[in-house]
Design an enzyme around this catalytic site. Structure first.
Site, short mmCIF file in Angstrom:
data_model
loop_
_atom_site.label_atom_id
_atom_site.label_comp_id
_atom_site.label_asym_id
_atom_site.label_seq_id
_atom_site.Cartn_x
_atom_site.Cartn_y
_atom_site.Cartn_z
CB ALA A 21 -1.88 7.75 -3.56
N GLY B 109 0.84 -1.21 0.00
CA GLY B 109 0.00 0.00 0.00
C GLY B 109 0.86 1.25 0.00
CG ASN B 110 -0.25 4.74 -1.42
OD1 ASN B 110 -0.95 5.54 -0.81
ND2 ASN B 110 -0.64 4.18 -2.57
CG HIS B 111 2.94 6.39 4.10
ND1 HIS B 111 2.71 5.62 5.20
CD2 HIS B 111 4.22 6.19 3.75
CE1 HIS B 111 3.82 4.99 5.53
NE2 HIS B 111 4.74 5.31 4.66
#
Ligand code: CTP
Length: 208
Positions: A85, A18-20
């Site tokens: 994102a 995943g990402n932030h």
């Protein structure tokens, strides 16, 4: 339509890449549009945010799911803002069962995800307005303009990770907006709510 949040790309039933992204910027844009009387569909990745009930929210997990929803919804939308994102890579295979820690080293092979913004850019009709985001750490303007061109967007909203207090997780953001006519609009660092108002104020001037 507004896309927001991260995407999670599953490795096995319990793990993901995943990402932030928190989803805060996209949700703030959706709220701003609704406050001004727009009918909004929010396509939201796995974010802990719970959008207001007057925003039609479609929850997705992966980039592939986000693409599917966007393709279904896009044709009837006047304005599409892609602030999610989206993961650029996803595991080639998803293990059906939890992967056990047997070997000392472990690799996950990744393949590119479909670029949702780029696909919508191909489908875009004259009356539709398509807005992309760019998150950059270096050569920000050049990369933002490249995305504007290559993804056939009308507007790119740039946020730079070099600006303190801007980007992932923060309640503030600092943006620059680029359009196809070569205009560039710089904004001060503001709360994401105020940034959402700036974005909406700018893009409605282009509404066809
Ligand atoms: N985007 C998308 N689908 C992807 C990747 C990105 O729709 N698979 C969209 C994002 O929502 C954003 C824009 O494309 O509006 C730019 O995203 P960004 O992550 O900044 O750039 P990438 O195109 O992924 O390129 P790079 O990671 O090389 O900077």
């Amino acid at each position: 339509m507004v896309t927001a949040g991260p995407t999670y790309e599953a490795i096995d039933p319990v793990r993901f890449i995943g990402n932030h992204s928190s989803g805060k910027m996209g949700v703030a844009i959706a709220e701003e549009l609704v406050a001004r009387g727009a009918e909004v569909t929010l396509v939201l990745g796995p974010s802990s945010l719970i959008p207001a009930s007057n925003i039609k929210t479609i929850r997705v997990k992966s980039a592939a799911e986000m693409l599917e929803v966007c393709l279904t919804e896009f044709a009837e939308k006047e304005i599409t803002i892609m602030s999610a994102a989206v993961a650029d890579y996803t595991p080639v295979t998803k293990a059906e069962e939890k992967i056990k820690k047997n070997s000392d080293h472990f690799s996950v092979e990744l393949k590119k995800t479909d670029d949702i913004l780029k696909q919508l850019g191909v489908l875009k009709k004259n009356h539709q307005l398509l807005i992309g985001f760019a998150l950059e750490t270096n050569d920000e303007k050049a990369y933002a303009l490249k995305k504007l061109r290559e993804k056939n967007a009308d507007i790119i909203v740039l946020n730079s990770l070099n600006d303190t207090g801007a980007g992932f997780g923060y309640d503030t953001n600092k943006i620059t907006i680029f359009d196809r006519q070569g205009n560039e609009y710089l904004f001060e660092k503001k709360s994401k709510k105020e940034v959402a108002a700036d974005i909406v104020n700018t893009i409605i001037q282009y509404k066809k």
